[in-house]
Design a protein around this motif. Structure first.
Motif, short mmCIF file in Angstrom:
data_model
loop_
_atom_site.label_atom_id
_atom_site.label_comp_id
_atom_site.label_asym_id
_atom_site.label_seq_id
_atom_site.Cartn_x
_atom_site.Cartn_y
_atom_site.Cartn_z
N LEU A 14 11.11 26.99 -4.68
CA LEU A 14 12.12 27.64 -3.85
C LEU A 14 12.08 27.16 -2.41
O LEU A 14 13.09 27.21 -1.71
CB LEU A 14 11.94 29.16 -3.90
N ILE A 15 10.93 26.70 -1.94
CA ILE A 15 10.87 26.15 -0.58
C ILE A 15 11.68 24.86 -0.52
O ILE A 15 12.48 24.65 0.39
CB ILE A 15 9.41 25.91 -0.14
N ALA A 16 11.46 24.00 -1.51
CA ALA A 16 12.22 22.75 -1.57
C ALA A 16 13.71 23.02 -1.74
O ALA A 16 14.55 22.26 -1.25
CB ALA A 16 11.72 21.88 -2.71
N ALA A 17 14.04 24.13 -2.43
CA ALA A 17 15.45 24.48 -2.65
C ALA A 17 16.09 25.13 -1.43
O ALA A 17 17.28 25.46 -1.48
CB ALA A 17 15.56 25.41 -3.86
N GLY A 18 15.33 25.33 -0.37
CA GLY A 18 15.89 25.90 0.86
C GLY A 18 16.15 27.39 0.78
O GLY A 18 17.07 27.89 1.44
N ALA A 19 15.32 28.11 0.01
CA ALA A 19 15.56 29.54 -0.18
C ALA A 19 15.05 30.40 0.96
O ALA A 19 15.34 31.59 1.02
CB ALA A 19 14.90 30.00 -1.49
N PHE A 20 14.31 29.81 1.89
CA PHE A 20 13.69 30.62 2.94
C PHE A 20 14.01 30.07 4.32
O PHE A 20 13.15 29.62 5.07
CB PHE A 20 12.17 30.67 2.74
N GLN A 21 15.30 30.12 4.66
CA GLN A 21 15.72 29.68 5.98
C GLN A 21 15.51 30.77 7.03
O GLN A 21 15.50 30.49 8.23
CB GLN A 21 17.20 29.28 5.95
N GLY A 22 15.36 32.01 6.59
CA GLY A 22 15.17 33.13 7.51
C GLY A 22 14.17 34.11 6.93
O GLY A 22 13.49 33.82 5.94
N GLY A 23 14.12 35.28 7.53
CA GLY A 23 13.17 36.30 7.09
C GLY A 23 11.76 35.97 7.54
O GLY A 23 11.50 34.89 8.09
N LYS A 24 10.85 36.91 7.31
CA LYS A 24 9.47 36.69 7.72
C LYS A 24 8.87 35.47 7.05
O LYS A 24 8.11 34.71 7.67
CB LYS A 24 8.64 37.95 7.43
N ILE A 25 9.19 35.25 5.79
CA ILE A 25 8.65 34.07 5.11
C ILE A 25 9.17 32.80 5.77
O ILE A 25 8.42 31.84 5.97
CB ILE A 25 9.01 34.09 3.61
N GLY A 26 10.45 32.79 6.14
CA GLY A 26 10.98 31.63 6.85
C GLY A 26 10.22 31.38 8.15
O GLY A 26 9.94 30.23 8.51
N GLY A 27 9.88 32.47 8.85
CA GLY A 27 9.11 32.34 10.09
C GLY A 27 7.71 31.81 9.83
O GLY A 27 7.22 30.92 10.54
N PHE A 28 7.04 32.34 8.79
CA PHE A 28 5.70 31.87 8.47
C PHE A 28 5.71 30.39 8.07
O PHE A 28 4.81 29.64 8.44
CB PHE A 28 5.10 32.70 7.33
N LEU A 29 6.73 29.99 7.31
CA LEU A 29 6.84 28.58 6.92
C LEU A 29 7.06 27.68 8.13
O LEU A 29 6.50 26.58 8.22
CB LEU A 29 7.97 28.39 5.91
N GLU A 30 7.88 28.15 9.07
CA GLU A 30 8.13 27.35 10.27
C GLU A 30 6.84 27.19 11.09
O GLU A 30 6.56 26.11 11.61
CB GLU A 30 9.22 27.99 11.12
N ILE A 31 6.07 28.27 11.19
CA ILE A 31 4.79 28.19 11.90
C ILE A 31 3.85 27.24 11.19
O ILE A 31 3.23 26.36 11.81
CB ILE A 31 4.15 29.60 12.00
N ARG A 32 3.73 27.39 9.88
CA ARG A 32 2.77 26.59 9.10
C ARG A 32 3.13 25.12 9.03
O ARG A 32 2.24 24.25 9.17
CB ARG A 32 2.70 27.17 7.67
N ASP A 33 4.43 24.82 8.84
CA ASP A 33 4.83 23.46 8.51
C ASP A 33 5.50 22.70 9.64
O ASP A 33 5.65 21.48 9.56
CB ASP A 33 5.80 23.47 7.31
N GLU A 34 5.91 23.40 10.70
CA GLU A 34 6.63 22.72 11.77
C GLU A 34 5.99 22.96 13.14
O GLU A 34 5.46 22.04 13.76
CB GLU A 34 8.09 23.16 11.79
N THR A 35 6.04 24.20 13.60
CA THR A 35 5.61 24.50 14.97
C THR A 35 4.17 24.09 15.22
O THR A 35 3.86 23.39 16.19
CB THR A 35 5.78 26.00 15.26
N MET A 36 3.26 24.52 14.35
CA MET A 36 1.85 24.23 14.56
C MET A 36 1.49 22.80 14.21
O MET A 36 0.54 22.24 14.77
CB MET A 36 0.99 25.21 13.75
N VAL A 37 2.24 22.18 13.32
CA VAL A 37 2.02 20.77 13.01
C VAL A 37 2.36 19.92 14.24
O VAL A 37 1.62 19.00 14.61
CB VAL A 37 2.85 20.33 11.79
N GLU A 38 3.49 20.25 14.88
CA GLU A 38 3.86 19.53 16.10
C GLU A 38 2.84 19.79 17.21
O GLU A 38 2.47 18.87 17.95
CB GLU A 38 5.25 19.97 16.56
N MET A 39 2.37 21.03 17.31
CA MET A 39 1.38 21.37 18.33
C MET A 39 0.10 20.57 18.13
O MET A 39 -0.51 20.07 19.08
CB MET A 39 1.11 22.86 18.32
N GLN A 40 -0.34 20.46 16.88
CA GLN A 40 -1.53 19.67 16.59
C GLN A 40 -1.31 18.21 16.97
O GLN A 40 -2.21 17.54 17.51
CB GLN A 40 -1.90 19.78 15.12
#
Length: 624
Positions: free
Chosen positions: A277-303
């Motif tokens: 479902l992540i690959a299918a784009g099912a979590f563009q929003g909601g708390k899960i969308g936020g957690f995914l953005e932190i895990r896979d984008e925001t913190m990856v860029e920060m590192q």
């Protein structure tokens, strides 16, 4: 109207009033119950009976603005995601601080520069030398701890996703169960209003966790879909699965390819096939969308930013530029470059012109050890204008020369005159090419007789020289978590000053300290745009000190942007909810006023029955 008709009308009125009074009582009793909506007896629930109305069923219904309800759910998803982002970014703000803070990474680099400045005025002082080492050590430790905190936040996001998936599964099951109950009451004998309240509560909670779309069905049930159109629940609930990981490090990544994925994904089994479902784009929003953005984008860029800073810090202190030696062979001319001291990741810089087209070409020849790393992309360096050629230097020189010649145009002639020297010549008498310049960027591997640069910072407890190797997952990845001060320097602080063995550098010579402080605060270098700072066409260029300040400013602007979006989203969500509550919530004052009217109506109908009863008694007396 006959007396019997009057009794029937009055009784119908009493039943209607009684049902309405019961409903008003329920509304008042549940006025402060979250999710409770105002209930009414619609006209179609009453049946004509003479001149009055009787209650056909107990089918109270809700007053709902469905369009506004969907807007709220959409906004719930947006706000849910921003709730998560804002929470984590506030922690980021505290971690980075302000550029002027002494405890920030920029402050630490400033303090290191200050101690080096003191060393330039008193190079023979053991105390000043130790102060430099202490500050360098604190700088490395701060980068280590920031990396640890970034990866901890990614792990927390991973763990929170697991908890959110459990909550989603419970909510989907609840929605499916209620759907079944609602559809079973479609004969109208029982009201579904309270069940619909319960279902709405579950759907609203779900909308905070992920972005959803709800479609009403003819049987009173609803179908819940992901925003991308995947069915989650109707009378049957899908069960989501999350393969959570218990540890996260800088190399941990989500990938659509299961063989490359080292972080958890959310999947569901549909028709015997697991759907990501992540690959299918099912979590563009909601708390899960936020957690995914932190895990896979925001913190990856920060590192990546911390790694770029750590890599720049290590290389700035240790890199040396080796100029090519001009050479002429017959009619051909060019340059020789000695590659003996080149380490993995070091580069030969070649600039040549071939006519036509007659425009200079800049080439970065990068040393690698693993053929699987090849070919290298032009994005392997921060320079947007160079052509990148990766060459395996872990092979005989004849093979290195052959690989170079194959990668360059025939008008650029490559050879090996002796030892580790590589020669670049033009095409001589043909006159269609020129070798404009050749140089190499080499990382100092020791402290003596390699110039005034030095490997002050190394890679990990093994004391490996950091040279920016691109082999495997690249040396830069996670380097901020491994950077430390060279053990050899800790064992002999005099190396901060002494850099030549013959003639031996004097203890009071400040040549090396002067060069080190210039490297730290003045010498410019380009930083790779994969850090998110600077663009591919115009990478950020400046000193290490300037990059550290830019990094903190960048994160500060990100924190502010998320905070603004969070405030706006929360305000919009609250506004929509207030509008919805005003239309569907219970106004106690209004309900109490209705109660008075209904009580009067009940009393009036009861009075009619009393009067009819008295009339019947009078008629019976007359008949006697």
């Amino acid at each position: 109207m006959g007396l019997f008709s009057s009794i029937n009308v009055a009784l119908s009125g009493i039943r209607t009033s009684q049902a309405s009074i019961d409903l008003v009582s329920r509304n008042v009793a549940n006025a402060n119950t979250p999710g409770y909506t105002k209930k009414v007896l619609p006209q179609e629930n009453l049946v004509a009976n003479g001149e009055g109305y009787g209650v056909r069923s107990q089918g109270a219904v809700r007053q709902i603005d469905l369009f506004l309800q969907q807007q709220i759910r959409t906004q719930n998803a947006t706000a849910g995601s921003l709730d998560v982002l804002n929470h984590f970014m506030q922690r980021v703000d505290a971690m980075f601080g302000a550029p002027e803070d002494e405890t920030s990474i920029a402050g630490k680099i400033d303090e290191l520069a200050a101690r080096l400045q003191e060393l330039t005025t008193d190079p023979s002082s053991a105390a000043v030398r130790q102060a430099v080492l202490n500050e360098a050590d604190q700088t490395a430790q701060l980068l280590n701890s920031m990396t640890k905190e970034v990866q901890q936040m990614r792990l927390e996001a991973e763990t929170n996703i697991a908890g959110a998936v459990d909550d989603i599964n419970a909510l989907l099951k609840s929605i499916a169960d209620i759907n079944t109950q609602v559809s079973q009451r479609q004969d109208g004998s029982l009201s579904t209003a309270d069940l619909e309240d319960q279902r709405d509560n579950a759907i609203n909670k779900l909308s905070h966790l992920m972005d959803i779309r709800v479609v009403s069905q003819d049987d009173g049930s609803v179908s819940v879909f992901t925003s991308s159109g995947f069915l989650l629940a109707d009378r049957f609930a899908q069960e989501l699965d999350f393969d959570a990981r218990t540890s996260v490090d800088p190399s941990s990544r989500y990938s659509n390819d299961p063989t490359e994925r080292t972080l958890g994904t959310i999947s569901v089994n549909s028709g015997g096939v697991d759907v990501d479902l992540i690959a299918a784009g099912a979590f563009q929003g909601g708390k899960i969308g936020g957690f995914l953005e932190i895990r896979d984008e925001t913190m990856v860029e920060m590192q990546a930013q911390l790694d770029e800073l750590a890599a720049g810090l290590a290389l700035t202190m240790s890199e040396t530029t080796v100029d090519g030696e001009a050479v002429t062979v017959g009619a051909a001319s060019g340059f020789d470059i000695d590659t003996a001291d080149m380490l993995l990741g070091n580069k030969i810089h070649l600039n040549y012109t071939v006519t036509p087209p007659g425009t200079p070409t800049q080439v970065s020849i990068v040393a690698v050890n693993d053929p699987a790393t090849l070919p290298l992309d032009n994005g392997a360096t921060a320079n947007p204008d160079d052509q990148v050629i990766g060459i395996n230097f872990n092979q005989p020189m004849a093979n290195i020369i052959a690989d170079l010649q194959a990668a360059l145009p025939p008008e650029v002639v490559v050879s090996n005159p002796a030892g580790d020297t590589i020669r670049f010549l033009d095409d001589g008498g043909a006159g269609t090419s020129d070798i404009n310049a050749v140089s190499a960027t080499v990382t100092a591997s020791g402290f003596m007789d390699q110039g005034t640069g030095m490997p002050m910072f190394v890679d990990g407890a093994s004391n490996t020289i950091y040279s920016g190797s691109l082999d495997g997952q690249t040396q830069k990845l996670g380097f901020a978590g491994r950077i430390q001060v060279n053990d050899a320097l800790k064992a002999d602080p005099s190396l901060l000053v002494v850099y030549e063995s013959a003639p031996a550098t004097e203890a009071g010579d400040n040549t090396r300290p002067l060069d080190l402080i210039a490297r730290l605060t003045e010498n410019d270098r380009a930083y790779h745009p994969d850090s998110g700072i600077g663009g591919e066409a115009a990478p950020f260029t400046g000193s290490i000190d300037a990059f550290a300040r830019r990094l903190i400013s960048y994160q500060g602007s990100q924190v502010e942007a998320v905070a603004r979006d969070h405030e706006t989203s929360t305000m919009l969500r609250d506004t929509l909810q207030t509008r919805f509550d005003d239309g569907t919530g219970v106004n106690v004052d209004e309900e109490m006023a209705n109660l008075l009217v209904l009580q009067n109506a009940f009393a009036a109908n009861a009075r009619v029955i009393t009067v009819v009863q008295e009339l019947f008694q009078t008629l019976m007396m007359i008949g006697r």
